[in-house]
Design a protein around this motif. Structure first.
Motif, PDB file in Angstrom:
ATOM      1  N   SER A  11      -6.501  13.193   4.041  1.00  0.00           N
ATOM      2  CA  SER A  11      -7.332  13.266   2.746  1.00  0.00           C
ATOM      3  C   SER A  11      -6.637  14.164   1.845  1.00  0.00           C
ATOM      4  CB  SER A  11      -8.746  13.504   2.838  1.00  0.00           C
ATOM      5  OG  SER A  11      -8.997  14.629   3.528  1.00  0.00           O
ATOM      6  N   PRO A  12      -6.859  14.002   0.578  1.00  0.00           N
ATOM      7  CA  PRO A  12      -6.060  14.757  -0.538  1.00  0.00           C
ATOM      8  C   PRO A  12      -6.881  16.188  -0.489  1.00  0.00           C
ATOM      9  CG  PRO A  12      -7.340  13.154  -1.597  1.00  0.00           C
ATOM     10  CD  PRO A  12      -7.672  12.975  -0.261  1.00  0.00           C
ATOM     11  N   ASP A  23     -14.909  10.437  -8.610  1.00  0.00           N
ATOM     12  CA  ASP A  23     -14.775   9.271  -8.242  1.00  0.00           C
ATOM     13  C   ASP A  23     -13.599   8.548  -7.817  1.00  0.00           C
ATOM     14  OD1 ASP A  23     -17.747   9.116  -8.409  1.00  0.00           O
ATOM     15  OD2 ASP A  23     -17.563   8.372 -10.646  1.00  0.00           O
ATOM     16  N   THR A  24     -12.463   8.810  -8.611  1.00  0.00           N
ATOM     17  CA  THR A  24     -11.101   8.497  -8.617  1.00  0.00           C
ATOM     18  C   THR A  24     -10.700   8.874  -7.135  1.00  0.00           C
ATOM     19  OG1 THR A  24     -10.476   8.394 -10.901  1.00  0.00           O
ATOM     20  CG2 THR A  24      -8.666   8.574  -9.303  1.00  0.00           C
ATOM     21  N   ILE A  25     -10.923  10.267  -6.729  1.00  0.00           N
ATOM     22  CA  ILE A  25     -10.395  10.767  -5.351  1.00  0.00           C
ATOM     23  C   ILE A  25     -11.199  10.137  -4.179  1.00  0.00           C
ATOM     24  CG2 ILE A  25     -10.439  12.967  -4.137  1.00  0.00           C
ATOM     25  CD1 ILE A  25      -9.995  14.462  -6.849  1.00  0.00           C
ATOM     26  N   ARG A  26     -12.317   9.627  -4.440  1.00  0.00           N
ATOM     27  CA  ARG A  26     -13.016   9.035  -3.267  1.00  0.00           C
ATOM     28  C   ARG A  26     -12.556   7.571  -3.005  1.00  0.00           C
ATOM     29  NH1 ARG A  26     -17.477  12.287  -5.139  1.00  0.00           N
ATOM     30  NH2 ARG A  26     -18.048  10.735  -6.786  1.00  0.00           N
ATOM     31  N   GLU A  27     -12.230   6.817  -3.957  1.00  0.00           N
ATOM     32  CA  GLU A  27     -11.598   5.615  -3.831  1.00  0.00           C
ATOM     33  C   GLU A  27     -10.657   5.395  -2.584  1.00  0.00           C
ATOM     34  OE1 GLU A  27      -9.572   4.146  -7.277  1.00  0.00           O
ATOM     35  OE2 GLU A  27     -11.230   4.676  -8.720  1.00  0.00           O
ATOM     36  N   PRO A  28     -10.993   4.511  -1.779  1.00  0.00           N
ATOM     37  CA  PRO A  28     -10.171   4.549  -0.652  1.00  0.00           C
ATOM     38  C   PRO A  28      -8.538   4.263  -0.670  1.00  0.00           C
ATOM     39  CG  PRO A  28     -11.993   2.792  -0.676  1.00  0.00           C
ATOM     40  CD  PRO A  28     -11.762   3.642  -1.937  1.00  0.00           C
ATOM     41  N   GLU A  29      -8.411   3.600  -1.914  1.00  0.00           N
ATOM     42  CA  GLU A  29      -6.888   3.419  -1.998  1.00  0.00           C
ATOM     43  C   GLU A  29      -6.146   4.612  -2.858  1.00  0.00           C
ATOM     44  OE1 GLU A  29      -5.810  -0.093  -3.764  1.00  0.00           O
ATOM     45  OE2 GLU A  29      -6.683  -1.419  -2.260  1.00  0.00           O
ATOM     46  N   TRP A  31      -5.530   7.960  -2.024  1.00  0.00           N
ATOM     47  CA  TRP A  31      -4.755   8.728  -1.270  1.00  0.00           C
ATOM     48  C   TRP A  31      -3.574   8.269  -0.704  1.00  0.00           C
ATOM     49  CZ3 TRP A  31      -2.957  13.440  -1.536  1.00  0.00           C
ATOM     50  CH2 TRP A  31      -2.190  14.078  -0.388  1.00  0.00           C
ATOM     51  N   PRO A  32      -3.891   6.920  -0.212  1.00  0.00           N
ATOM     52  CA  PRO A  32      -2.464   6.394   0.331  1.00  0.00           C
ATOM     53  C   PRO A  32      -1.663   6.066  -0.659  1.00  0.00           C
ATOM     54  CG  PRO A  32      -4.366   5.310   1.335  1.00  0.00           C
ATOM     55  CD  PRO A  32      -5.042   6.222   0.553  1.00  0.00           C
ATOM     56  N   ARG A  33      -1.947   5.291  -1.742  1.00  0.00           N
ATOM     57  CA  ARG A  33      -1.151   5.057  -2.918  1.00  0.00           C
ATOM     58  C   ARG A  33      -0.476   6.354  -3.486  1.00  0.00           C
ATOM     59  NH1 ARG A  33      -1.951   0.099  -5.530  1.00  0.00           N
ATOM     60  NH2 ARG A  33      -1.449   1.292  -7.593  1.00  0.00           N
ATOM     61  N   THR A  34      -0.928   7.297  -3.766  1.00  0.00           N
ATOM     62  CA  THR A  34      -0.541   8.712  -4.077  1.00  0.00           C
ATOM     63  C   THR A  34       0.395   9.108  -3.363  1.00  0.00           C
ATOM     64  OG1 THR A  34      -2.667   9.248  -5.312  1.00  0.00           O
ATOM     65  CG2 THR A  34      -1.045  11.000  -4.729  1.00  0.00           C
ATOM     66  N   VAL A  35       0.376   9.067  -1.888  1.00  0.00           N
ATOM     67  CA  VAL A  35       1.241   9.534  -0.874  1.00  0.00           C
ATOM     68  C   VAL A  35       2.572   8.536  -1.014  1.00  0.00           C
ATOM     69  CG1 VAL A  35       1.785   9.558   1.558  1.00  0.00           C
ATOM     70  CG2 VAL A  35      -0.263  10.647   0.623  1.00  0.00           C
ATOM     71  N   LEU A  36       2.212   7.166  -1.069  1.00  0.00           N
ATOM     72  CA  LEU A  36       3.488   6.240  -1.195  1.00  0.00           C
ATOM     73  C   LEU A  36       4.369   6.562  -2.081  1.00  0.00           C
ATOM     74  CD1 LEU A  36       1.626   3.167   0.648  1.00  0.00           C
ATOM     75  CD2 LEU A  36       3.335   4.624   1.637  1.00  0.00           C
ATOM     76  N   GLN A  37       3.475   6.674  -3.292  1.00  0.00           N
ATOM     77  CA  GLN A  37       4.410   6.729  -4.658  1.00  0.00           C
ATOM     78  C   GLN A  37       5.238   8.206  -4.449  1.00  0.00           C
ATOM     79  OE1 GLN A  37       1.209   6.408  -7.321  1.00  0.00           O
ATOM     80  NE2 GLN A  37       1.629   4.188  -7.556  1.00  0.00           N
ATOM     81  N   SER A  38       4.725   8.982  -4.002  1.00  0.00           N
ATOM     82  CA  SER A  38       5.492  10.478  -3.833  1.00  0.00           C
ATOM     83  C   SER A  38       6.509  10.669  -2.964  1.00  0.00           C
ATOM     84  CB  SER A  38       4.350  11.410  -3.239  1.00  0.00           C
ATOM     85  OG  SER A  38       3.408  11.656  -4.220  1.00  0.00           O
ATOM     86  N   VAL A  39       6.566   9.731  -1.759  1.00  0.00           N
ATOM     87  CA  VAL A  39       7.635   9.548  -1.070  1.00  0.00           C
ATOM     88  C   VAL A  39       8.515   8.406  -1.239  1.00  0.00           C
ATOM     89  CG1 VAL A  39       6.597  11.159   0.726  1.00  0.00           C
ATOM     90  CG2 VAL A  39       6.486   8.517   0.783  1.00  0.00           C
ATOM     91  N   PHE A  40       8.358   7.526  -2.139  1.00  0.00           N
ATOM     92  CA  PHE A  40       8.948   6.259  -2.448  1.00  0.00           C
ATOM     93  C   PHE A  40       9.052   5.297  -1.653  1.00  0.00           C
ATOM     94  CE2 PHE A  40      10.232   9.060  -5.821  1.00  0.00           C
ATOM     95  CZ  PHE A  40      11.029   8.260  -7.044  1.00  0.00           C
TER      96      PHE A  40
END
Length: 166
Positions: A11-12, A23-29, A31-40
């Motif tokens: 979790s973030p 509400d944005t942080i609690r959305e199930p997608e 954290w995974p989306r944030t991580v994937l975008q960060s590591v390309f």
């Protein structure tokens, strides 16, 4: 080196609440989306609605795919010599700039094992129980490396950074 390795928690960090509403942080997608975008890695979902790239990198110490694809692909021998030196130091945690920090490690070998892909024989994966990063997850970095090579804006990639993944 900034974030020579990273650890992706489930979790973030609370720090995200300074940028995003609850509400944005609690959305199930989120954290995974944030991580994937960060590591390309791409935002590709499987049939179950999960992000396989995220599942492959969360909960473990690893070399971020973007550094593996850009740095290590261009200077594998220098990177290997550097991480071999780091592996001789005595430490029990790593301070990073992203995701979770500090990372508690049982030994320097926890960090050096994140660079196992640089070994010539590469016969041993760090943990065969962890899901691999699938080849299609590397498409974004492959495309960026192709662009760099085609436009001669950086050293050519000389190492298969996808080595040891399915």
């Amino acid at each position: 080196s900034t974030d020579a390795v990273v650890y992706i928690p489930d979790s973030p960090s609370p720090l995200f609440s300074t940028y995003f509403d609850a509400d944005t942080i609690r959305e199930p997608e989120f954290w995974p989306r944030t991580v994937l975008q960060s590591v390309f890695l791409p935002l590709r979902k499987d049939d179950g609605g999960r992000y396989p790239g995220y599942e492959a990198i969360r909960g473990r110490v690893l070399r971020a795919p973007i550094l593996r694809g850009f740095n290590d692909a261009r200077a594998p021998e220098l990177t290997k010599r550097w991480i071999d030196t780091v592996g001789q130091w005595n430490f029990d945690r790593v301070i990073t700039s992203h995701f979770a920090s500090p990372i508690g490690v049982s030994s320097p070998q926890t960090v050096t094992s994140a660079f196992a892909f640089l070994n010539a024989d590469n016969a041993i994966r760090v943990d065969d129980n962890l899901p691999p990063i699938a080849c299609q997850d590397w498409e974004l970095l492959d495309g960026l490396n192709d662009f760099i090579a085609a436009n001669k804006i950086g050293a050519p990639a000389t190492f298969n950074y996808r080595q040891d993944y399915k």
